[in-house]
Design a protein around this motif. Structure first.
Motif, PDB file in Angstrom:
ATOM      1  N   VAL A   4       0.838  -1.204   0.000  1.00 49.00           N
ATOM      2  CA  VAL A   4       0.000   0.000   0.000  1.00 49.00           C
ATOM      3  C   VAL A   4       0.864   1.241   0.000  1.00 49.00           C
ATOM      4  O   VAL A   4       0.552   2.234  -0.687  1.00 49.00           O
ATOM      5  N   PRO A  53      -0.040   3.428  -3.541  1.00 53.62           N
ATOM      6  CA  PRO A  53      -1.330   3.772  -2.910  1.00 53.62           C
ATOM      7  C   PRO A  53      -2.494   3.666  -3.896  1.00 53.62           C
ATOM      8  O   PRO A  53      -2.397   4.106  -5.037  1.00 53.62           O
ATOM      9  N   ALA A  54      -3.580   3.044  -3.414  1.00 51.25           N
ATOM     10  CA  ALA A  54      -4.855   2.944  -4.136  1.00 51.25           C
ATOM     11  C   ALA A  54      -4.767   2.086  -5.384  1.00 51.25           C
ATOM     12  O   ALA A  54      -5.700   2.077  -6.191  1.00 51.25           O
ATOM     13  N   ASN A 109      -7.397  -1.443  -1.544  1.00 46.08           N
ATOM     14  CA  ASN A 109      -8.068  -0.209  -1.114  1.00 46.08           C
ATOM     15  C   ASN A 109      -9.556  -0.496  -0.875  1.00 46.08           C
ATOM     16  O   ASN A 109     -10.274  -0.848  -1.806  1.00 46.08           O
ATOM     17  N   VAL A 138      -3.839   9.917   0.888  1.00 46.54           N
ATOM     18  CA  VAL A 138      -3.824   8.743   1.758  1.00 46.54           C
ATOM     19  C   VAL A 138      -4.436   9.155   3.098  1.00 46.54           C
ATOM     20  O   VAL A 138      -3.955  10.083   3.750  1.00 46.54           O
ATOM     21  N   GLN A 142      -6.140   6.335  -1.373  1.00 44.53           N
ATOM     22  CA  GLN A 142      -5.909   5.197  -0.490  1.00 44.53           C
ATOM     23  C   GLN A 142      -6.547   5.433   0.886  1.00 44.53           C
ATOM     24  O   GLN A 142      -6.437   6.520   1.458  1.00 44.53           O
TER      25      GLN A 142
END
Length: 607
Positions: A286, A290-291, A295, A360, A392
């Protein structure tokens, strides 16, 4: 002489009736006429004539006969029988026409006259007393009337005086009213002018706010990554940054307030071991992308095993790898408190920008999200906005999403839509590594054998592991001894007994009872709201022992102590933990209380 004969029909009815009554009484004695006459010193012939009805006896004879019968049978004749006997006696006397009868009659009349005279005299005296009372009351009433008349005259005079005073005041008030009316007219003109100026100021404020929003957007586009990181670390208007809540250096869930990321909370310092290798891998994935993969990422596990450490580490790694990403960390309770303080629409707009304009979002202890409809709806919309914008989301909790029933089905479904990973208590190699890092960080003195022994004895969570090391080293320092395995065995035998997570609330209540008895207070005092010095000390020590000797989570311990806040339990734990390391007396108290709890059956092998 001296015998009874049948009552003949030639006797008068009254004499025969009296004789029958007297014979009935006489038969109850069971004596002959002669024997009874001898007993009473009477002539037997007279007694026979009395009982045969040929002569009316004197009432003295009747009284004597009644007394003998009463003595013989133990109880007198009834009142009805006596009244009947008197009537028969009077009738027989009246019928006989003897002088004795007439004398008796006259005596009765005289007695009745005497009674009526006495009654009349009593009535006269009562009337005289009533007349005297009436005269006294009449005199009192006359006096009261005179007094009332005087008071009435006084009141009339006072009313006249008050009326004149009120008339003067009304006249003055009328003059003042005219003056106030003129002032109100002047103030009305001033108020109208102030209202116009206020409207102009509001329009100017709205214009300035729009300019501020545009300036913030331009600044966000033009400023460098370093400036953006500093802004998000410090927060907007005092909002918590990434490290608003942190964990201990070895992965515990203790909360810490700070301005920016703490380098101790890194993925490299998270001792995963075999049990948590998957959780660490998911966190690394992650942070690196991110994402893109997981997620939301949902991390759950019991208290004090490193969930908060993992969330901070994700945020730090993300900032290190993606300086352009905006990262925000917040606890669920802080999220709810900020929402409550947001107030009107302007505050809500700033609140929403703070949590939706990030790349995030890390939310810790989601189980503490208040059971409030508006807050759940706001969090749900924030979740959807971030998830829809490919941002995220990382969340942590002490239990899996299915058990978070108070959050509602819609939010729980969203929490279950991503990757769910379980953070478990560290295995033995990880526990040894954690203790070694703590020794290096805090400059403690403990041999590898001691670290191995502590890791083998304490297996539940990181907080208990760190506490065991502190107690062993503190005991060695206070007693000027070497921290070896033998000393560790002595300390941990008393303070860290083996236990399994059952019956824990009963053990907590036993700890409260033993602590209360030790300090001379009651369990209700310890769990109540009293703030006396002895009660506060007993309460904090009991909270510390519950954290050390049970597997209850902080919120459950707070609930056992009368529904207190979790911060209260954490403050008590920190305070007593420091005192144990500094003061020998506190250390001895902890040892003695632990032994008492064990002796009471709260920490046996089956607890």
């Amino acid at each position: 002489m001296g015998s009874l004969v049948p009552l003949g029909g030639d006797l008068p009815v009254e004499s025969r009736a009296l004789a029958e009554a007297l014979r009935g009484l006489f038969d109850g004695l069971g004596l002959s006429v002669r024997r009874y006459a001898t007993r009473r010193h009477r002539d037997p012939g007279s007694v026979s004539r009395f009982l045969n009805g040929t002569r009316v006896p004197p009432w003295e004879f009747v009284n004597d006969l009644i007394g003998d019968v009463t003595e013989q049978h133990g109880q007198p004749p009834t009142q009805e029988a006596m009244d009947l006997l008197r009537r028969l006696y009077r009738a027989a006397l009246a019928e006989s026409g003897s002088a004795f009868s007439r004398v008796q009659l006259l005596e009765d009349q005289l007695a009745d006259a005497d009674r009526r005279s006495v009654e009349s005299t009593a009535v006269v005296r009562a009337l005289e007393r009533a007349l005297a009372d009436a005269q006294h009351r009449a005199a009192d009433l006359e006096l009261q009337i005179r007094q009332l008349h005087g008071r009435q005259q006084g009141r009339i005079a006072e009313k006249d005086k008050a009326l004149r005073l009120y008339e003067d005041q009304v006249t003055a008030l009328l003059r003042e009213r005219q003056s106030l009316l003129r002032e109100v007219e002047a103030l009305g003109e001033q108020l109208l002018d102030a209202h116009n100026r206020r409207a102009q100021a509001e329009r100017r404020c709205e214009e300035l706010e729009r300019q501020l929003v545009v300036a913030e957007e331009l600044w966000a586009e033009e400023s460098g990554p370093g400036e953006r990181d500093a802004d998000h670390a410090n927060g907007e208007a005092g909002a918590p940054g990434l490290s608003a809540r942190g964990a201990g250096p070895s992965g515990s869930d203790d909360v810490r307030t700070g301005g920016g990321p703490d380098p101790r909370y890194a993925l490299d310092t998270f001792e995963a071991g075999e049990a948590n290798r998957f959780a660490l891998s998911a966190a690394v994935a992650v942070a690196e992308a991110p994402a893109r993969l997981y997620n939301p990422l949902f991390v759950y596990g019991t208290s004090a095993i490193g969930k908060t450490h993992l969330l901070h580490a994700i945020g730090q790694r993300t900032r290190a790898l993606h300086p352009d990403k905006r990262v925000r960390y917040v606890g669920a309770e802080d999220f709810g408190n900020e929402f409550a303080r947001a107030g009107g629409e302007r505050g809500l707009d700033r609140f929403r920008r703070r949590y939706r304009d990030v790349d995030v979002l890390l939310i810790d202890d989601i189980q503490f999200l208040a059971d409030h409809e508006r807050l759940r709806e706001e969090f749900l919309h924030t979740f959807d906005a971030l998830h829809g914008a490919q941002k995220q989301i990382v969340l942590s909790s002490d239990r899996p999403p299915k058990q978070l029933t108070h959050l509602g089905d819609r939010l729980r479904n969203r929490l279950e839509s991503g990757l769910i990973t379980h953070v478990q208590p560290p295995d033995r190699p990880a526990r040894v590594a954690l203790l070694r890092r703590q020794v290096e960080r805090d400059r403690l003195t403990a041999s590898p054998e001691v670290l191995e022994y502590i890791a083998s004895q304490v297996q539940r969570n990181v907080r208990e592991l760190e506490g065991a090391l502190i107690r062993v080293t503190a005991f060695a320092s206070l007693n000027r001894q070497q921290a070896d395995v033998e000393l560790a065995e002595t300390v941990l035998k008393d303070l860290v007994p083996d236990r399994v997570p059952t019956r824990q609330e009963d053990v907590a209540r036993l700890i409260i009872a033993e602590t209360a008895e030790y300090f001379g207070v009651t369990s209700d005092d310890v769990c109540g709201k009293e703030r006396g010095r002895a009660i506060v000390t007993a309460r904090q020590i009991a909270m510390y022992l519950c954290r050390e000797l049970t597997d209850l989570s902080t919120p459950r311990i707070a609930a056992v102590f009368g529904g207190r806040e979790r911060e209260t339990v954490e403050h008590a734990d920190r305070k007593i933990r420091n005192l144990v390391a500094e003061r020998r007396s506190i250390y001895n108290q902890m040892t003695e209380l632990t032994l008492r709890v064990k002796a009471a059956g709260g920490l046996g092998s089956g607890s």
